[in-house]
Write a protein that holds these residues in place. Structure first.
Motif, PDB file in Angstrom:
ATOM      1  N   UNK A 112       0.886  -1.100   0.017  1.00 55.94           N
ATOM      2  CA  UNK A 112      -0.115   0.082   0.081  1.00 55.94           C
ATOM      3  C   UNK A 112       0.910   1.378  -0.049  1.00 55.94           C
ATOM      4  N   UNK A 113       2.139   1.245   0.622  1.00 54.19           N
ATOM      5  CA  UNK A 113       2.943   2.471   0.638  1.00 54.19           C
ATOM      6  C   UNK A 113       3.525   2.578  -0.624  1.00 54.19           C
ATOM      7  N   UNK A 114       3.904   1.429  -1.102  1.00 57.04           N
ATOM      8  CA  UNK A 114       4.622   1.819  -2.509  1.00 57.04           C
ATOM      9  C   UNK A 114       3.575   2.140  -3.492  1.00 57.04           C
ATOM     10  N   UNK A 115       2.395   1.757  -3.532  1.00 56.48           N
ATOM     11  CA  UNK A 115       1.521   2.256  -4.321  1.00 56.48           C
ATOM     12  C   UNK A 115       1.075   3.644  -4.049  1.00 56.48           C
ATOM     13  N   UNK A 116       0.910   3.927  -2.952  1.00 54.92           N
ATOM     14  CA  UNK A 116       0.662   5.329  -2.068  1.00 54.92           C
ATOM     15  C   UNK A 116       1.647   6.471  -2.947  1.00 54.92           C
ATOM     16  N   UNK A 117       2.927   5.823  -3.158  1.00 58.29           N
ATOM     17  CA  UNK A 117       4.103   6.781  -3.494  1.00 58.29           C
ATOM     18  C   UNK A 117       4.174   6.714  -5.043  1.00 58.29           C
ATOM     19  N   UNK A 118       3.066   6.038  -5.899  1.00 58.64           N
ATOM     20  CA  UNK A 118       3.061   6.142  -7.176  1.00 58.64           C
ATOM     21  C   UNK A 118       3.551   5.016  -7.884  1.00 58.64           C
ATOM     22  N   UNK A 119       3.876   3.878  -7.317  1.00 62.85           N
ATOM     23  CA  UNK A 119       4.236   2.774  -8.215  1.00 62.85           C
ATOM     24  C   UNK A 119       3.131   2.113  -9.064  1.00 62.85           C
ATOM     25  N   UNK A 120       3.285   2.125 -10.382  1.00 61.45           N
ATOM     26  CA  UNK A 120       2.310   1.837 -11.091  1.00 61.45           C
ATOM     27  C   UNK A 120       1.995   0.212 -11.122  1.00 61.45           C
ATOM     28  N   UNK A 121       3.102  -0.340 -10.882  1.00 53.62           N
ATOM     29  CA  UNK A 121       3.162  -2.068 -10.852  1.00 53.62           C
ATOM     30  C   UNK A 121       4.404  -2.224 -10.151  1.00 53.62           C
ATOM     31  N   UNK A 122       3.994  -3.479  -9.084  1.00 55.97           N
ATOM     32  CA  UNK A 122       5.143  -3.854  -8.192  1.00 55.97           C
ATOM     33  C   UNK A 122       5.205  -5.173  -8.626  1.00 55.97           C
ATOM     34  N   UNK A 123       6.452  -5.876  -8.744  1.00 53.88           N
ATOM     35  CA  UNK A 123       6.922  -7.315  -9.436  1.00 53.88           C
ATOM     36  C   UNK A 123       7.750  -8.013  -8.226  1.00 53.88           C
ATOM     37  N   UNK A 124       7.988  -9.145  -8.264  1.00 53.99           N
ATOM     38  CA  UNK A 124       8.617  -9.975  -7.491  1.00 53.99           C
ATOM     39  C   UNK A 124       8.848 -11.409  -8.310  1.00 53.99           C
ATOM     40  N   UNK A 125       9.829 -11.968  -7.838  1.00 56.09           N
ATOM     41  CA  UNK A 125      10.523 -12.956  -8.419  1.00 56.09           C
ATOM     42  C   UNK A 125      10.821 -14.344  -7.709  1.00 56.09           C
ATOM     43  N   UNK A 126       9.888 -14.953  -6.835  1.00 52.47           N
ATOM     44  CA  UNK A 126      10.065 -16.243  -6.239  1.00 52.47           C
ATOM     45  C   UNK A 126      10.804 -17.278  -6.954  1.00 52.47           C
ATOM     46  N   UNK A 127      11.565 -17.978  -6.503  1.00 50.52           N
ATOM     47  CA  UNK A 127      12.127 -19.186  -7.233  1.00 50.52           C
ATOM     48  C   UNK A 127      10.691 -20.219  -7.637  1.00 50.52           C
ATOM     49  N   UNK A 128      10.580 -20.656  -8.464  1.00 49.34           N
ATOM     50  CA  UNK A 128       9.546 -21.572  -9.168  1.00 49.34           C
ATOM     51  C   UNK A 128       9.088 -22.709  -8.232  1.00 49.34           C
ATOM     52  N   UNK A 129      10.019 -23.166  -7.425  1.00 45.36           N
ATOM     53  CA  UNK A 129       9.512 -24.368  -6.288  1.00 45.36           C
ATOM     54  C   UNK A 129       9.354 -23.848  -5.210  1.00 45.36           C
ATOM     55  N   UNK A 130       9.322 -22.386  -4.667  1.00 43.40           N
ATOM     56  CA  UNK A 130       9.033 -21.931  -3.594  1.00 43.40           C
ATOM     57  C   UNK A 130       7.625 -21.585  -3.442  1.00 43.40           C
ATOM     58  N   UNK A 131       6.770 -22.705  -3.327  1.00 41.37           N
ATOM     59  CA  UNK A 131       5.432 -22.749  -3.275  1.00 41.37           C
ATOM     60  C   UNK A 131       4.978 -21.864  -2.195  1.00 41.37           C
ATOM     61  N   UNK A 132       5.569 -21.773  -0.925  1.00 40.80           N
ATOM     62  CA  UNK A 132       5.116 -20.884   0.235  1.00 40.80           C
ATOM     63  C   UNK A 132       4.945 -19.664  -0.335  1.00 40.80           C
ATOM     64  N   UNK A 133       6.092 -19.048  -0.837  1.00 43.71           N
ATOM     65  CA  UNK A 133       6.097 -17.544  -1.307  1.00 43.71           C
ATOM     66  C   UNK A 133       5.312 -17.291  -2.326  1.00 43.71           C
ATOM     67  N   UNK A 134       5.257 -18.269  -3.211  1.00 45.80           N
ATOM     68  CA  UNK A 134       3.938 -18.035  -4.510  1.00 45.80           C
ATOM     69  C   UNK A 134       2.888 -17.951  -4.062  1.00 45.80           C
ATOM     70  N   UNK A 135       2.172 -18.697  -2.892  1.00 44.26           N
ATOM     71  CA  UNK A 135       1.156 -18.665  -2.426  1.00 44.26           C
ATOM     72  C   UNK A 135       0.984 -17.412  -1.512  1.00 44.26           C
ATOM     73  N   UNK A 136       1.785 -16.970  -0.830  1.00 41.49           N
ATOM     74  CA  UNK A 136       1.591 -15.793  -0.176  1.00 41.49           C
ATOM     75  C   UNK A 136       1.413 -14.533  -0.998  1.00 41.49           C
TER      76      UNK A 136
END
Length: 189
Positions: A112-136
């Motif tokens: 919410x803070x990043x979006x409020x500061x004007x980020x039009x998009x936020x990206x992340x890049x979990x390891x494809x086997x990190x199912x815990x992170x992908x689900x979160x």
């Protein structure tokens, strides 16, 4: 009635190096973050990256960084994203705090803070086997943005979040967080 968890964010300092080393030694962190070199003063001054220590009710519990996806000499796999887009990475240090919803909860506040500061998009890049992170990330509204890619940091699953897709977990409890980017100019949130 149980009081909701309170998350606070403070900039990381060199004094946090021993804490991060302990967290990085935890198997659930080491598996995905490996043996990265410790941050030095130059890295902490890099204006492209903001690094945070997240606390749960004043107890440090996570590392979080957000960064510009543009301006890297070697290029970045998210460099094609719009200007002002941000990338994020994070981990929870203490293993007893895993699986309790803390990741999506504190990330929602930071997003919410990043979006409020004007980020039009936020990206992340979990390891494809990190199912815990992908689900979160999925709980927050991130969606895969392409196939698995090989990068300088290893294989990643690119995921994107747009302002209109952000989902806040447990909205009835999401009222007690202190983030520098969400404070009004004259005081705390």
């Amino acid at each position: 009635m149980t009081r909701p968890a309170r998350y606070s964010f403070r900039p990381m300092t060199l004094a946090d190096a021993p804490l991060l080393a302990r967290w990085r030694a935890q198997p659930h962190v080491h598996r995905w973050w490996g043996e990265e070199r410790p941050y030095d003063a130059d890295a902490l001054r890099d204006p492209r990256v903001s690094r945070w220590i997240v606390a749960l009710n004043t107890r440090p519990m996570a590392f979080l960084q957000d960064y510009s996806v543009h301006g890297w000499d070697e290029g970045h796999h998210f460099a094609h994203l719009p200007a002002a887009a941000r990338g994020i990475d994070q981990y929870i240090g203490p293993p007893e705090l895993l699986g309790r919803g803390h990741g999506p909860a504190f990330l929602a506040t930071h997003l919410r803070s990043l979006l409020a500061q004007g980020a039009p998009l936020i990206a992340t890049d979990p390891h494809p086997e990190n199912q815990r992170a992908i689900a979160a990330y999925g709980k927050l509204g991130f969606r895969p943005a392409g196939p698995v890619e090989e990068t300088a940091w290893g294989p990643i699953l690119p995921m994107h979040l747009r302002p209109q897709t952000l989902r806040i977990p447990n909205p009835d409890e999401d009222t007690d967080h202190d983030h520098p980017g969400l404070r009004p100019p004259d005081g705390p949130l």
